[in-house]
Design a protein around this motif. Structure first.
Motif, mmCIF file in Angstrom:
data_model
loop_
_atom_site.group_PDB
_atom_site.id
_atom_site.type_symbol
_atom_site.label_atom_id
_atom_site.label_comp_id
_atom_site.label_asym_id
_atom_site.label_seq_id
_atom_site.Cartn_x
_atom_site.Cartn_y
_atom_site.Cartn_z
ATOM 1 N N ASN A 104 -63.600 -38.836 8.291
ATOM 2 C CA ASN A 104 -63.292 -40.219 7.921
ATOM 3 C C ASN A 104 -61.947 -40.652 8.503
ATOM 4 O O ASN A 104 -61.787 -41.787 8.957
ATOM 5 C CB ASN A 104 -63.266 -40.363 6.395
ATOM 6 C CG ASN A 104 -64.650 -40.266 5.783
ATOM 7 O OD1 ASN A 104 -65.647 -40.614 6.417
ATOM 8 N ND2 ASN A 104 -64.728 -39.787 4.542
ATOM 9 N N ILE A 107 -62.473 -41.388 12.170
ATOM 10 C CA ILE A 107 -63.107 -42.699 12.367
ATOM 11 C C ILE A 107 -62.091 -43.815 12.148
ATOM 12 O O ILE A 107 -62.054 -44.800 12.900
ATOM 13 C CB ILE A 107 -64.310 -42.854 11.407
ATOM 14 C CG1 ILE A 107 -65.414 -41.857 11.792
ATOM 15 C CG2 ILE A 107 -64.844 -44.276 11.436
ATOM 16 C CD1 ILE A 107 -66.561 -41.802 10.804
ATOM 17 N N MET A 110 -60.004 -44.205 15.241
ATOM 18 C CA MET A 110 -60.681 -44.949 16.299
ATOM 19 C C MET A 110 -60.650 -46.455 16.003
ATOM 20 O O MET A 110 -60.430 -47.270 16.907
ATOM 21 C CB MET A 110 -62.135 -44.465 16.449
ATOM 22 C CG MET A 110 -62.273 -43.005 16.825
ATOM 23 S SD MET A 110 -61.470 -42.568 18.384
ATOM 24 C CE MET A 110 -60.284 -41.342 17.808
ATOM 25 N N ASN A 111 -60.861 -46.812 14.742
ATOM 26 C CA ASN A 111 -60.771 -48.226 14.357
ATOM 27 C C ASN A 111 -59.375 -48.778 14.605
ATOM 28 O O ASN A 111 -59.205 -49.928 15.044
ATOM 29 C CB ASN A 111 -61.145 -48.391 12.882
ATOM 30 C CG ASN A 111 -62.652 -48.386 12.666
ATOM 31 O OD1 ASN A 111 -63.408 -48.965 13.440
ATOM 32 N ND2 ASN A 111 -63.105 -47.715 11.602
ATOM 33 N N HIS A 112 -58.379 -47.973 14.324
ATOM 34 C CA HIS A 112 -56.984 -48.402 14.505
ATOM 35 C C HIS A 112 -56.702 -48.764 15.954
ATOM 36 O O HIS A 112 -55.966 -49.719 16.238
ATOM 37 C CB HIS A 112 -56.040 -47.288 14.044
ATOM 38 C CG HIS A 112 -54.601 -47.570 14.324
ATOM 39 N ND1 HIS A 112 -53.866 -48.489 13.598
ATOM 40 C CD2 HIS A 112 -53.749 -47.060 15.264
ATOM 41 C CE1 HIS A 112 -52.627 -48.536 14.074
ATOM 42 N NE2 HIS A 112 -52.531 -47.672 15.082
ATOM 43 N N GLY A 114 -58.968 -49.757 18.076
ATOM 44 C CA GLY A 114 -59.934 -50.738 18.535
ATOM 45 C C GLY A 114 -61.088 -50.167 19.323
ATOM 46 O O GLY A 114 -61.665 -50.861 20.168
ATOM 47 N N LEU A 115 -61.464 -48.910 19.057
ATOM 48 C CA LEU A 115 -62.573 -48.272 19.762
ATOM 49 C C LEU A 115 -63.818 -48.331 18.885
ATOM 50 O O LEU A 115 -63.850 -47.779 17.793
ATOM 51 C CB LEU A 115 -62.224 -46.819 20.089
ATOM 52 C CG LEU A 115 -61.014 -46.626 21.018
ATOM 53 C CD1 LEU A 115 -60.677 -45.152 21.166
ATOM 54 C CD2 LEU A 115 -61.267 -47.251 22.392
ATOM 55 N N HIS A 116 -64.857 -49.037 19.374
ATOM 56 C CA HIS A 116 -66.080 -49.232 18.596
ATOM 57 C C HIS A 116 -67.299 -48.889 19.455
ATOM 58 O O HIS A 116 -67.307 -49.160 20.663
ATOM 59 C CB HIS A 116 -66.176 -50.683 18.109
ATOM 60 C CG HIS A 116 -65.009 -51.100 17.262
ATOM 61 N ND1 HIS A 116 -64.809 -50.661 15.980
ATOM 62 C CD2 HIS A 116 -63.955 -51.921 17.550
ATOM 63 C CE1 HIS A 116 -63.711 -51.200 15.491
ATOM 64 N NE2 HIS A 116 -63.170 -51.959 16.426
ATOM 65 N N PRO A 117 -68.337 -48.275 18.845
ATOM 66 C CA PRO A 117 -68.425 -47.859 17.427
ATOM 67 C C PRO A 117 -67.517 -46.669 17.143
ATOM 68 O O PRO A 117 -67.528 -45.684 17.892
ATOM 69 C CB PRO A 117 -69.901 -47.520 17.239
ATOM 70 C CG PRO A 117 -70.373 -47.143 18.613
ATOM 71 C CD PRO A 117 -69.574 -47.965 19.586
ATOM 72 N N ALA A 118 -66.757 -46.752 16.079
ATOM 73 C CA ALA A 118 -65.720 -45.777 15.786
ATOM 74 C C ALA A 118 -66.281 -44.375 15.572
ATOM 75 O O ALA A 118 -65.701 -43.383 16.033
ATOM 76 C CB ALA A 118 -64.927 -46.226 14.563
ATOM 77 N N ALA A 119 -67.415 -44.271 14.878
ATOM 78 C CA ALA A 119 -67.996 -42.951 14.601
ATOM 79 C C ALA A 119 -68.402 -42.250 15.901
ATOM 80 O O ALA A 119 -68.178 -41.045 16.073
ATOM 81 C CB ALA A 119 -69.193 -43.082 13.676
ATOM 82 N N PHE A 121 -67.116 -42.719 18.962
ATOM 83 C CA PHE A 121 -65.929 -42.302 19.704
ATOM 84 C C PHE A 121 -65.248 -41.110 19.036
ATOM 85 O O PHE A 121 -64.705 -40.233 19.724
ATOM 86 C CB PHE A 121 -64.953 -43.474 19.840
ATOM 87 C CG PHE A 121 -65.287 -44.401 20.966
ATOM 88 C CD1 PHE A 121 -65.021 -44.047 22.275
ATOM 89 C CD2 PHE A 121 -65.892 -45.621 20.719
ATOM 90 C CE1 PHE A 121 -65.332 -44.887 23.323
ATOM 91 C CE2 PHE A 121 -66.212 -46.478 21.760
ATOM 92 C CZ PHE A 121 -65.936 -46.122 23.071
#
Length: 203
Positions: A104, A107, A110-112, A114-119, A121
């Motif tokens: 978690n 993930i 990755m969101n921080h 800006g990489l999507h989909p975070a899971a 990446f």
């Protein structure tokens, strides 16, 4: 009698120094013999190491060239190279393991950025870092793993350590230091790739 008592400790120190030099010469022989040759000349290197270690046995002296060969034998020994490669890849081994036990958090990272989909990446980064590190340490397509980690390091550095966008202060200073440290790490991987690619090519 008193002169003999004074001279005795100095004789002991001199004997210890001679014995220490003898041990260093013996280490030179052992480590030089363990260097993994690339051209099948292990026997010749062992003979050369024996000559180096035995040349000065009579007077227990060790030349500057002998020290150079001793250090080269230690640094170039297979165990030393493996430890150095593990150290080089340490961040790319520790990072994925941490992410595995805190998926978690990976993930969220990755969101921080800006990489999507975070899971996706998060999982891709874990697999990539472990696989590339294994290639570098094991020697299987080492050059490819090293170049991949160099490119990844540069990419991640430009995303995560944009120090020029930070206001002056401690955060900017720390980001600047980390930025250039990562540049050095990428350079080290490029050197590893260059050595692997030119191995046996006379370069």
């Amino acid at each position: 009698m008193r002169q003999q008592q004074i001279a005795a400790p100095w004789k002991t120190i001199a004997n210890i120094a001679r014995e220490s030099q003898f041990l260093m010469q013996l280490l030179a022989l052992i480590f030089a013999a363990n260097i993994a040759p690339s051209d099948g000349t292990n026997a010749a290197r062992m003979d050369e190491a024996a000559n180096i270690a035995g040349a000065d046995m009579t007077d227990h002296t060790f030349s500057a060239n002998g020290w150079r060969r001793l250090i080269a034998g230690i640094v170039a020994a297979p165990a030393s190279r493996t430890l150095a490669l593990l150290a080089l890849c340490a961040a790319y081994i520790q990072g994925p393991i941490t992410k595995i036990f805190d998926l978690n958090g990976a993930i969220a990272e990755m969101n921080h950025f800006g990489l999507h989909p975070a899971a996706f990446f998060a999982v891709a980064v874990i697999v990539f870092e472990l696989a590339a590190s294994a290639m570098v340490v094991s020697g299987i397509l080492r050059w490819a793993g090293a170049l991949a980690l160099a490119a990844f390091t540069l990419f991640a550095t430009l995303i995560a350590l944009r120090f020029w966008e930070l206001p002056p202060g401690i955060d900017r200073m720390m980001a600047t230091n980390a930025f250039f440290e990562h540049l050095g790490l990428a350079g080290a991987f490029i050197i590893v790739a260059a050595i692997d690619l030119t191995k046996g090519a006379g370069k």
